[in-house]
Design a protein around this motif. Structure first.
Motif, PDB file in Angstrom:
ATOM      1  N   ALA A  34       0.831  -1.206   0.000  1.00 20.30           N
ATOM      2  CA  ALA A  34       0.000   0.000   0.000  1.00 20.30           C
ATOM      3  C   ALA A  34       0.864   1.253   0.000  1.00 20.30           C
ATOM      4  CB  ALA A  34      -0.916  -0.007   1.226  1.00 20.30           C
ATOM      5  N   SER A  38      -2.928   9.545   1.522  1.00 19.24           N
ATOM      6  CA  SER A  38      -3.976   9.559   2.546  1.00 19.24           C
ATOM      7  C   SER A  38      -5.322   9.930   1.947  1.00 19.24           C
ATOM      8  CB  SER A  38      -3.614  10.552   3.652  1.00 19.24           C
ATOM      9  OG  SER A  38      -3.452  11.863   3.111  1.00 19.24           O
ATOM     10  N   ASN A  93      -3.909   5.118  -0.694  1.00 21.14           N
ATOM     11  CA  ASN A  93      -3.107   3.930  -0.378  1.00 21.14           C
ATOM     12  C   ASN A  93      -2.896   3.010  -1.579  1.00 21.14           C
ATOM     13  OD1 ASN A  93      -4.899   4.006   2.654  1.00 21.14           O
ATOM     14  ND2 ASN A  93      -2.753   4.562   2.462  1.00 21.14           N
TER      15      ASN A  93
END
Length: 387
Positions: A34, A38, A93
Motif C-alpha cells: 500500500a 492519505s 493507499n
C-alpha cells in the motif's frame, strides 16, 4: 594462499547473491505494498508524456515513495510503453503496481472534467462537471441550454483543456429528429448527418472525442439498438401478437412514451399486447401526437377532438393494430417489456395522480378509475387557482 582467496571470493559472491536477492524481494514488496496517499488524487497524464515524468509527478504529489522504483517496476512488467494519456483517479493507499495498472490499462479517463450533452424528450442541456477525488463524486460546474442560453466561460475554459472528456447522453423516448437536431449543436462533433429511421437509436451515454463524426456516432447508436433488439427478440415470450422485431420495436416505443414509472413497463406492455390479441384498437395518445408532429419537437398543447377523429397512419383511435413505424427511440427496458410483458388480463389504464397508472380488466373498473382521476384533476385545478 590461493585456496584462501578462492574461499573468500566464494563467500563474497554468496553474500552478494543474498544481498541482491534480498534487495529484489524488498523492491518487489515495496512496489506491491500500500502506498502513502492519505486521500485520492486525480492524476493527469498529458499526451506525449512518459513514465519518467509520470513517476516524478506521482512522487511530488506524495503518491509513491520512490519515482525510480515505480519506473523500474513498470519496466520489469513491460508496461512502460503502454502509458495512456488521460486523467485518472488514484485511490488512497494505492500501491505502485496498482497505479501503473491504472495509467496503462486504457479506456476512458476516470476523473477530471467531463462535459455531457444531454438530449432529453422535452429539452436539451450541456452539463460541465468535475470529479472531486476525495469524495468520488462529480460536482456541477455549469449547466446551460445550448439553444437558449449564452455559453458560460466555464464551458469555454474546459473546451480548451486537452484532458476534458465528452459524452452524449440520449434519454429514453427521444425521437430521431430530436437527436439529429441536438447533435448539430454539439460543437466537438463534425460532419452532416441525415435523420435515421425512428426507433433505430439506442438511448444511452456515448463517449465522444473532439473531431468525431456525427455520422459515426449515429452508426454506433444504431448498432447498439440492433444488438439490444436482437437479444430481446431471441428471448421473447411465446405467442406474442407480433410478426417480427420491427413490430416489437414499434410496440416498445409506445410503451416507452406511455410509461412515467419505470416499474410499470411490463404492465403497460401487457395492456397493449392484450388489446392486440383481442383485436381492440390501441387508443394511445402518444401515437396520435407523433402523427401530428412527425416526431419534430413537442406538441405543447392538448390533442384536439378533431385530431382524435382524423384518420392518419398513427391515429390508433381510428386504425387497427400498430402504427407503421416506432414513435420514438425506446430503451432496453421498454424493448424487453414489450417482448416479455407481465401476464395480466388488463386492457385499460389511466393516470392515478402519482405519476403512475391505475389498471383495469373491465370497462366498469376502468370507468371507476377514470372518475377518480377526474376528481384528482379537479382538485389539482382548485389548488392551482388557490395559489
Amino acid at each position: 594462499m590461493w585456496r584462501h582467496i578462492a574461499s573468500n571470493a566464494l563467500t563474497f559472491f554468496v553474500i552478494l547473491v543474498f544481498l541482491v536477492g534480498g534487495g529484489v524481494i524488498w523492491a518487489q514488496r515495496e512496489y506491491e505494498t500500500a502506498g502513502p496517499l492519505s486521500e485520492a488524487i486525480c492524476l493527469e497524464v498529458p499526451r506525449g508524456s512518459n513514465m519518467s515524468r509520470v513517476s516524478e509527478d506521482l512522487a511530488e504529489q506524495g503518491a509513491v515513495t520512490s519515482a525510480t522504483l515505480l519506473r523500474l517496476g513498470a519496466d520489469y512488467s513491460d508496461k512502460t510503453q503502454s502509458l495512456k494519456a488521460g486523467s485518472y483517479l488514484v485511490p488512497e493507499n494505492a500501491s505502485m503496481a496498482e497505479i501503473v495498472d491504472i495509467v496503462t490499462r486504457g479506456g476512458a479517463s476516470t476523473c477530471g472534467t467531463e462535459v455531457i450533452y444531454r438530449i432529453g424528450v422535452n429539452s436539451a442541456e450541456v452539463e460541465v462537471r468535475e470529479l472531486d477525488p476525495t469524495t468520488g463524486r462529480f460536482e456541477d460546474v455549469a449547466e446551460f441550454d445550448p439553444a437558449a442560453d449564452e455559453v458560460p466561460e466555464e464551458y469555454t475554459r474546459v473546451r480548451e483543456a486537452s484532458d476534458t472528456r465528452y459524452r452524449v447522453a440520449l434519454a429514453e423516448g427521444v425521437t430521431s429528429w430530436q437527436v439529429v437536431e441536438e447533435l448539430r449543436s454539439v460543437d466537438v462533433l463534425e460532419g452532416e448527418v441525415e435523420v435515421p429511421e425512428e426507433g433505430s437509436l439506442a438511448p444511452n451515454s456515448y463517449e465522444v472525442a473532439p473531431g468525431d463524426s456525427r455520422a459515426d456516432l449515429i452508426d454506433r447508436m444504431q448498432r447498439a439498438q440492433e444488438v439490444i433488439l436482437s437479444e430481446a427478440w431471441a428471448n421473447r415470450a411465446p405467442d406474442l401478437p407480433l410478426t417480427g422485431p420491427e413490430e416489437a420495436l414499434v410496440l416498445a416505443s409506445i410503451v416507452e412514451k406511455e410509461t412515467g414509472v419505470a416499474e410499470e413497463r411490463p404492465q403497460v406492455a401487457s395492456v397493449f399486447v392484450n388489446r392486440l390479441r383481442r383485436g381492440m384498437r390501441l387508443q394511445t395518445d402518444p401515437t396520435v401526437i407523433y402523427g401530428i408532429t412527425e416526431g419534430q419537437g413537442v406538441l405543447g398543447r392538448g390533442i384536439r377532438q378533431s385530431e382524435l377523429r382524423q384518420a392518419t397512419p398513427y391515429n390508433t383511435y381510428v386504425i387497427e393494430g400498430l402504427p407503421p413505424t416506432p414513435i420514438a427511440n425506446p430503451g432496453r427496458a421498454a424493448i424487453e417489456a414489450a417482448l416479455n410483458p407481465a401476464e395480466t388480463q388488463y386492457v385499460f389504464f389511466v393516470a392515478d395522480g402519482t405519476g403512475g397508472h391505475a389498471f383495469a380488466e373491465t370497462l366498469d373498473e376502468h370507468n371507476e378509475n377514470v372518475a377518480r382521476w377526474r376528481q384528482i384533476e379537479a382538485e389539482q385545478g382548485e389548488d392551482t387557482q388557490a395559489n
